[in-house]
Design an enzyme around this catalytic site. Sequence first.
Site, mmCIF file in Angstrom:
data_model
loop_
_atom_site.group_PDB
_atom_site.id
_atom_site.type_symbol
_atom_site.label_atom_id
_atom_site.label_comp_id
_atom_site.label_asym_id
_atom_site.label_seq_id
_atom_site.Cartn_x
_atom_site.Cartn_y
_atom_site.Cartn_z
ATOM 1 N N ARG A 53 0.840 -1.206 0.000
ATOM 2 C CA ARG A 53 0.000 0.000 0.000
ATOM 3 C C ARG A 53 0.875 1.256 0.000
ATOM 4 O O ARG A 53 0.581 2.224 -0.705
ATOM 5 C CB ARG A 53 -0.887 -0.072 1.236
ATOM 6 C CG ARG A 53 -1.594 1.166 1.640
ATOM 7 C CD ARG A 53 -2.942 1.256 0.950
ATOM 8 N NE ARG A 53 -3.754 2.242 1.638
ATOM 9 C CZ ARG A 53 -3.570 3.549 1.552
ATOM 10 N NH1 ARG A 53 -2.613 4.026 0.804
ATOM 11 N NH2 ARG A 53 -4.354 4.376 2.220
ATOM 12 N N TYR A 70 -23.377 6.970 1.386
ATOM 13 C CA TYR A 70 -22.090 7.663 1.171
ATOM 14 C C TYR A 70 -22.213 8.725 0.084
ATOM 15 O O TYR A 70 -21.637 9.816 0.192
ATOM 16 C CB TYR A 70 -20.999 6.646 0.801
ATOM 17 C CG TYR A 70 -20.609 5.745 1.950
ATOM 18 C CD1 TYR A 70 -19.645 6.139 2.872
ATOM 19 C CD2 TYR A 70 -21.207 4.511 2.133
ATOM 20 C CE1 TYR A 70 -19.284 5.327 3.932
ATOM 21 C CE2 TYR A 70 -20.872 3.683 3.194
ATOM 22 C CZ TYR A 70 -19.907 4.103 4.089
ATOM 23 O OH TYR A 70 -19.568 3.301 5.144
#
Length: 355
Positions: free
Chosen positions: A45, A158
């Site tokens: 990541r 969202y």
Amino acid sequence: MILVPRASPKDGTFLKTLAGERSNPPPLWLMRQAGRYLPEYRDLRAKAGSFLDLCYAPRLAAEVTLQPIRRFGFDAAILFSDILVVPHGLGQTLWFAEGEGPRLTPVTTPADFARLSESFDPAKLGAVLETVERVRTALPPETALIGFCGAPWTVATYMIAGRGTPDQAPALALAASDLALFQLIIDRLVKVSTDYLVAQLEAGADAVQIFDSWAGALTSDEALYRRWCLDPIRRMTEGVRRAVPRARIIGFPKGSGRFYSLFAAEAGVDAVGLDQHLALDEARALQASRPVQGNLDPKVLLAGGEALDHAVDMILAALSTGPHIFNLGHGILPQTPIAHVEQLVGRVRGTHGAG
Ligand code: 1CP
């Protein structure tokens, strides 16, 4: 009714269980099994840059999907992506604020809605589908690949709030103040998410899961639950099955409480994902109609020790007489020690702590 045997001899235990067979030990995977509790994920990541860059980089996203399979040998891998790639693919601005979570430019007016596309941006979709193809090719044949998307209600919360909210109040408020607009958002999500799941299945996903993480906000009244959780998901399962008749679909209507049995009966899913708040006798009652998945409390996995062994044993004892996929009741917490996941895997598979 003609009963068609759904499991094929080459299916692993995860797909056999989804088809209604019982396995001992049960198949096992964990929601959010690829993620921050794994050092190899944190390394990759950091190299990939942003979380979204990682989601759209097929080689890296495939690698992250496979990391927990290599380490723990779970029975299923889940595509590494996010439920919010769907609004992103419709053109809504999305970014992940480091350490805070997703941020979107809110959709709250007809003009905002009019700016969204009618279908998923082909370049972004292509990247996700390439990840699916790469993972399916790399996985052992007995390990299933799960594709996924968010349920229309959860994704809408969202899109409307522009971020995660504790009570989904902005979405509930829009449904009350501008029903027509709210319905348009849900209908767009039903269509695009159905197409998205079909594309994942056609690219090689063996099953798909629909995450309705905020279904619990709709349980104050049955009409509300039916309208925004159950009906959109039922329309999706019907649409997916029209295109892919053998599709295997798990619904996870988190927090459904007293409506779990209604969901199991009417959503058109093969299996129901249970959160940790559902009592085991109720989970067992649901198993009479469908395979169930769940429902270990992620906080118990975080704590480890005897409490973890005990909780695993209780779930196994309650659900071993019917089709059961062992999982958490929600995603694994980032602080969870790897040793606790190893303990869980050993306990479920009977290779740890016997006697
Ligand atoms: O910093 C990072 O590395 C990002 C953390 C992260 C990860 C690892 C996010 C941000 N999403 C993901 C991956 C993810 N999200 C997967 C991958 C596959 C796996 O399970 O291993 C899946 C299935 C999801 C699904 C998802 N995203 C849901 C539904 C499940 C659930 O947890 O309720 C939801 C609600 C999201 C939104 C989201 N994405 C990320 C965060 C932190 C959140 C929650 C935000 C909030 O409500 O505040």
